[in-house]
Design a protein around this motif. Structure first.
Motif, mmCIF file in Angstrom:
data_model
loop_
_atom_site.group_PDB
_atom_site.id
_atom_site.type_symbol
_atom_site.label_atom_id
_atom_site.label_comp_id
_atom_site.label_asym_id
_atom_site.label_seq_id
_atom_site.Cartn_x
_atom_site.Cartn_y
_atom_site.Cartn_z
ATOM 1 N N VAL A 101 0.841 -1.204 0.000
ATOM 2 C CA VAL A 101 0.000 0.000 0.000
ATOM 3 C C VAL A 101 0.869 1.244 0.000
ATOM 4 O O VAL A 101 0.577 2.210 -0.713
ATOM 5 C CB VAL A 101 -0.962 -0.023 1.215
ATOM 6 N N SER A 102 1.953 1.239 0.759
ATOM 7 C CA SER A 102 2.811 2.430 0.797
ATOM 8 C C SER A 102 3.576 2.625 -0.508
ATOM 9 O O SER A 102 3.868 3.761 -0.891
ATOM 10 C CB SER A 102 3.787 2.338 1.972
ATOM 11 N N SER A 103 3.891 1.544 -1.208
ATOM 12 C CA SER A 103 4.636 1.702 -2.464
ATOM 13 C C SER A 103 3.738 2.093 -3.634
ATOM 14 O O SER A 103 4.141 2.861 -4.493
ATOM 15 C CB SER A 103 5.382 0.408 -2.801
ATOM 16 N N SER A 104 2.504 1.589 -3.667
ATOM 17 C CA SER A 104 1.647 1.887 -4.809
ATOM 18 C C SER A 104 0.481 2.804 -4.467
ATOM 19 O O SER A 104 -0.177 3.320 -5.363
ATOM 20 C CB SER A 104 1.088 0.591 -5.406
ATOM 21 N N GLY A 105 0.189 2.998 -3.196
ATOM 22 C CA GLY A 105 -0.916 3.856 -2.792
ATOM 23 C C GLY A 105 -2.274 3.193 -2.983
ATOM 24 O O GLY A 105 -3.299 3.847 -2.874
#
Length: 112
Positions: A101-105
Motif C-alpha cells: 500500500v505504501s509503495s503503490s498507494g
C-alpha cells in the motif's frame, strides 16, 4: 428373565473395539463438554491461512491467521510451533500489505 452379569461382555461386531461389560455401559461417564476442545485445529488453520495470505487476500487472511493462532494458544494447543508460525505469518501478511500500500498507494497488487 435372563439378566447378564457385570462380568459378562456384550457382543460386538468383528473389528470393533474391545467388548464392554454391562457395568461399563450402564456406568459410562458422560463425555466432557465442548468447552474443553483441542487447539490443534486452529493452530494448523492459522499456519495455512498465514501461508496463503502471503500470496493473496492478505488483508483478510492475515488477521484471520492471527486470531486463530491466538485461539490455539488460549485452548492450549500441543502444536505450539504451528501456532507460532501462523501468528508470525499473519503478522507478515499485514506487513506485506502495508509495504504494498505504501509503495503503490492502493490496496491491490499483481504479479508482474
Amino acid at each position: 428373565m435372563n439378566v447378564r452379569s457385570p462380568e459378562r461382555p456384550l457382543a460386538t461386531a468383528p473389528g470393533d473395539l474391545p467388548p464392554l461389560t454391562v457395568a461399563e455401559v450402564v456406568h459410562r461417564p458422560v463425555a466432557e463438554p465442548d468447552a474443553v476442545r483441542s487447539g490443534d485445529g486452529p493452530a494448523v488453520a492459522s499456519f495455512v491461512l498465514g501461508l496463503v495470505g502471503l500470496l493473496a487476500l492478505n488483508i483478510v487472511l492475515g488477521p484471520m491467521a492471527i486470531a486463530l493462532a491466538t485461539l490455539a494458544f488460549v485452548r492450549g494447543t500441543s502444536r505450539r510451533g504451528r501456532a507460532v508460525l501462523g501468528l508470525t505469518l499473519g503478522i507478515a501478511d499485514l506487513i506485506v500489505l502495508a509495504a504494498l500500500v505504501s509503495s503503490s498507494g492502493a490496496v491491490e497488487w499483481s504479479f508482474g
